[in-house]
Design a protein around this motif. Structure first.
Motif, PDB file in Angstrom:
ATOM      1  N   THR A  99       0.956  -1.283  -0.003  1.00 25.69           N
ATOM      2  CA  THR A  99       0.110  -0.104   0.027  1.00 25.69           C
ATOM      3  C   THR A  99       0.745   1.032  -0.136  1.00 25.69           C
ATOM      4  O   THR A  99       0.549   2.220  -0.662  1.00 25.69           O
ATOM      5  CB  THR A  99      -1.031  -0.085   1.231  1.00 25.69           C
ATOM      6  N   GLY A 100       1.979   1.145   0.599  1.00 27.69           N
ATOM      7  CA  GLY A 100       2.814   2.330   0.525  1.00 27.69           C
ATOM      8  C   GLY A 100       2.624   3.469   1.346  1.00 27.69           C
ATOM      9  O   GLY A 100       3.316   4.599   1.428  1.00 27.69           O
ATOM     10  N   ASN A 101       1.342   3.711   1.908  1.00 17.12           N
ATOM     11  CA  ASN A 101       1.061   5.174   2.375  1.00 17.12           C
ATOM     12  C   ASN A 101       0.886   5.376   3.778  1.00 17.12           C
ATOM     13  O   ASN A 101       0.644   6.448   4.197  1.00 17.12           O
ATOM     14  CB  ASN A 101      -0.273   5.353   1.504  1.00 17.12           C
ATOM     15  N   GLN A 102       1.110   4.392   4.508  1.00 18.47           N
ATOM     16  CA  GLN A 102       1.034   4.331   6.106  1.00 18.47           C
ATOM     17  C   GLN A 102       2.383   3.739   6.738  1.00 18.47           C
ATOM     18  O   GLN A 102       2.891   2.791   6.276  1.00 18.47           O
ATOM     19  CB  GLN A 102      -0.270   3.628   6.709  1.00 18.47           C
ATOM     20  N   PHE A 103       2.617   4.616   7.606  1.00 19.20           N
ATOM     21  CA  PHE A 103       3.860   4.277   8.368  1.00 19.20           C
ATOM     22  C   PHE A 103       3.339   3.973   9.804  1.00 19.20           C
ATOM     23  O   PHE A 103       2.515   4.615  10.299  1.00 19.20           O
ATOM     24  CB  PHE A 103       4.890   5.145   8.575  1.00 19.20           C
TER      25      PHE A 103
ATOM     26  N   TYR B  31       3.298  11.754  -1.346  1.00 22.77           N
ATOM     27  CA  TYR B  31       2.553  11.658  -0.020  1.00 22.77           C
ATOM     28  C   TYR B  31       2.921  12.333   1.098  1.00 22.77           C
ATOM     29  O   TYR B  31       4.215  12.824   1.264  1.00 22.77           O
ATOM     30  CB  TYR B  31       2.887  10.242   0.744  1.00 22.77           C
ATOM     31  N   TYR B  33       2.072  13.770   5.284  1.00 21.31           N
ATOM     32  CA  TYR B  33       1.497  13.256   6.260  1.00 21.31           C
ATOM     33  C   TYR B  33       1.762  14.453   7.550  1.00 21.31           C
ATOM     34  O   TYR B  33       2.337  15.078   7.794  1.00 21.31           O
ATOM     35  CB  TYR B  33       2.143  11.840   7.036  1.00 21.31           C
ATOM     36  N   TYR B  35       1.714  14.057  11.784  1.00 17.86           N
ATOM     37  CA  TYR B  35       1.789  13.382  13.129  1.00 17.86           C
ATOM     38  C   TYR B  35       1.541  14.177  14.392  1.00 17.86           C
ATOM     39  O   TYR B  35       2.220  15.190  14.315  1.00 17.86           O
ATOM     40  CB  TYR B  35       2.848  12.490  13.100  1.00 17.86           C
ATOM     41  N   LEU B  45      -0.618   8.843  13.563  1.00 16.93           N
ATOM     42  CA  LEU B  45      -0.907   9.547  12.587  1.00 16.93           C
ATOM     43  C   LEU B  45      -2.550  10.199  12.651  1.00 16.93           C
ATOM     44  O   LEU B  45      -3.319   9.575  13.046  1.00 16.93           O
ATOM     45  CB  LEU B  45      -0.870   8.619  11.314  1.00 16.93           C
ATOM     46  N   TYR B  48      -3.304  11.868   6.415  1.00 17.09           N
ATOM     47  CA  TYR B  48      -2.362  11.840   5.335  1.00 17.09           C
ATOM     48  C   TYR B  48      -2.933  12.081   4.101  1.00 17.09           C
ATOM     49  O   TYR B  48      -4.411  12.139   3.933  1.00 17.09           O
ATOM     50  CB  TYR B  48      -1.615  10.593   5.500  1.00 17.09           C
ATOM     51  N   TYR B  96       7.169   7.580  -3.360  1.00 14.60           N
ATOM     52  CA  TYR B  96       7.121   6.163  -3.429  1.00 14.60           C
ATOM     53  C   TYR B  96       8.012   5.633  -4.207  1.00 14.60           C
ATOM     54  O   TYR B  96       7.516   5.174  -5.526  1.00 14.60           O
ATOM     55  CB  TYR B  96       5.590   5.738  -3.785  1.00 14.60           C
TER      56      TYR B  96
END
Lengths: 115, 114
Positions: A99-103, B31, B33, B35, B45, B48, B96
């Motif tokens: 998915t690559g979008n959440q850490f 991307y 985000y 936090y 999080l 995002y 990415y």
């Protein structure tokens, strides 16, 4: 959601000695990234080391190395020849490659280096 | 260093007032985000974004909204600040790509709600 666990809220090490910080994670995925970030008192988040799950070889960056045990879902950080500048909060993090979008981050380990 | 700028870096406000934090990047990463960091909780999080006008909620999104009208800017808004939103807020970006995959962080914004 994946979870990342750092079971050691605080650790200390003598200067020039070696210390290992623990991290475990829970996932059903087979391909992902793992990271260790360092946060010194300046508050800046600094990438220490990165591991890609499909690589069996443990990552190393100078005095920093990891012990990546994929089956055990364990990702520990070893700091060799500890220096005063290593004193910081250390965070373990997981990122899905699919998915690559959440850490996902652990709660951190505060490392003290004793002169 | 990745080009990420957060503003303001420090803010003190009163309960009930609106607050907007801005994140600006010069890396053209897809991307972005937001936090929050609190003792004993690590980084959690809030929201995002995976593209212009494309956003999604994180694990602690209640009381926060975001907007991304341009690739380079990601705004976090507290519509009516509460004392529980006193925290340090970090913006982060990520491309990415197979070679990297990591997060790059801004310097953080400390918000105090009285």
């Amino acid at each position: 959601a994946q979870t990342v666990t750092q079971s050691q809220p605080e650790m200390s090490v003598q200067e020039a000695e070696t210390v290992t910080l623990s991290c475990t994670y829970d996932t059903s995925e087979s391909d992902y990234y793992l990271f260790w970030y360092k946060q010194p008192p300046s508050r800046q988040m600094i990438l220490v080391i990165r591991q890609e799950a499909y690589k069996q070889q443990n990552a190393t960056e100078n005095r920093f190395s990891v012990n990546f045990q994929k089956a055990a879902k364990s990702f520990s950080l070893k700091i060799s020849d500890s220096q005063l500048g290593d004193a910081a909060m250390y965070f373990c993090a997981y990122r899905s490659r699919d998915t690559g979008n959440q850490f996902y981050f652990g709660t951190g380990t505060s490392l003290t280096v004793i002169p | 260093d990745a080009g990420i700028t957060q503003s303001p870096r420090h803010k003190v406000t009163e309960t009930g007032t609106p607050v907007t934090l801005r994140c600006h990047q010069t890396e053209n990463h897809r991307y972005m985000y937001w936090y929050r960091q609190d003792p004993g909780h690590g980084l959690r999080l809030i929201h995002y974004s995976y593209g212009v006008k494309d956003t999604d909620k994180g694990e602690v999104s209640d009381g926060y909204s975001v907007s991304r009208s341009k690739t380079e800017d990601f705004l976090l808004t507290l519509e009516s600040a509460t004392s529980s939103q006193t925290s340090v807020y970090f913006c982060a970006i990520s491309g990415y790509t197979a070679n990297t995959g990591e997060l790059f962080f801004g310097e953080g914004s400390r918000l105090t709600v009285l």
